[in-house]
Scaffold this motif. Structure first.
Motif, PDB file in Angstrom:
ATOM      1  N   LEU A  23       0.840  -1.190   0.000  1.00  0.00           N
ATOM      2  CA  LEU A  23       0.000   0.000   0.000  1.00  0.00           C
ATOM      3  C   LEU A  23       0.877   1.244   0.000  1.00  0.00           C
ATOM      4  CD1 LEU A  23      -2.723  -1.081   2.573  1.00  0.00           C
ATOM      5  CD2 LEU A  23      -2.838  -1.141   0.072  1.00  0.00           C
ATOM      6  N   VAL A  24       0.464   2.225  -0.810  1.00  0.00           N
ATOM      7  CA  VAL A  24       1.203   3.487  -0.908  1.00  0.00           C
ATOM      8  C   VAL A  24       0.198   4.635  -0.780  1.00  0.00           C
ATOM      9  CG1 VAL A  24       3.047   2.531  -2.342  1.00  0.00           C
ATOM     10  CG2 VAL A  24       1.028   3.506  -3.434  1.00  0.00           C
ATOM     11  N   PRO A  26      -3.735  12.139   2.303  1.00  0.00           N
ATOM     12  CA  PRO A  26      -2.623  11.337   2.802  1.00  0.00           C
ATOM     13  C   PRO A  26      -3.055  10.173   3.691  1.00  0.00           C
ATOM     14  CG  PRO A  26      -2.715  13.442   3.930  1.00  0.00           C
ATOM     15  CD  PRO A  26      -3.728  13.498   2.818  1.00  0.00           C
ATOM     16  N   HIS A  27      -4.284  10.197   4.180  1.00  0.00           N
ATOM     17  CA  HIS A  27      -4.788   9.134   5.041  1.00  0.00           C
ATOM     18  C   HIS A  27      -5.333   7.935   4.251  1.00  0.00           C
ATOM     19  CE1 HIS A  27      -8.154  11.708   4.005  1.00  0.00           C
ATOM     20  NE2 HIS A  27      -8.952  10.694   4.241  1.00  0.00           N
ATOM     21  N   ILE A  28      -5.350   8.039   2.916  1.00  0.00           N
ATOM     22  CA  ILE A  28      -5.861   6.950   2.075  1.00  0.00           C
ATOM     23  C   ILE A  28      -4.690   6.280   1.366  1.00  0.00           C
ATOM     24  CG2 ILE A  28      -7.287   6.350   0.085  1.00  0.00           C
ATOM     25  CD1 ILE A  28      -9.130   8.650   0.848  1.00  0.00           C
ATOM     26  N   ASP A  29      -4.608   4.976   1.516  1.00  0.00           N
ATOM     27  CA  ASP A  29      -3.581   4.185   0.838  1.00  0.00           C
ATOM     28  C   ASP A  29      -4.223   3.350  -0.263  1.00  0.00           C
ATOM     29  OD1 ASP A  29      -1.548   5.102   2.517  1.00  0.00           O
ATOM     30  OD2 ASP A  29      -1.911   3.519   3.974  1.00  0.00           O
TER      31      ASP A  29
END
Length: 56
Positions: free
Chosen positions: A4-5, A21-24
């Protein structure tokens, strides 16, 4: 194994990027998708944006 990135790595696909930024996202799947998109792909494309905002 799933790598996951941060989803922000793919913001260039959007005319108006929004940082999340909180979603991968799955790196392998997103890169497969990126390879299938035309070079310079942006959603929505500039022509569609112009049509949506025209006052005609």
């Amino acid at each position: 194994m799933t790598l996951l990135v941060p989803s922000d790595l793919y913001n260039r696909w959007f005319s108006t990027p929004v940082s999340t930024p909180h979603i991968d996202v799955d790196y392998a799947i997103m890169n497969q998708l990126m390879q299938k998109l035309p070079k310079g792909y942006v959603f929505p494309d500039p022509v569609s944006i112009e049509i949506m905002y025209s006052k005609d």
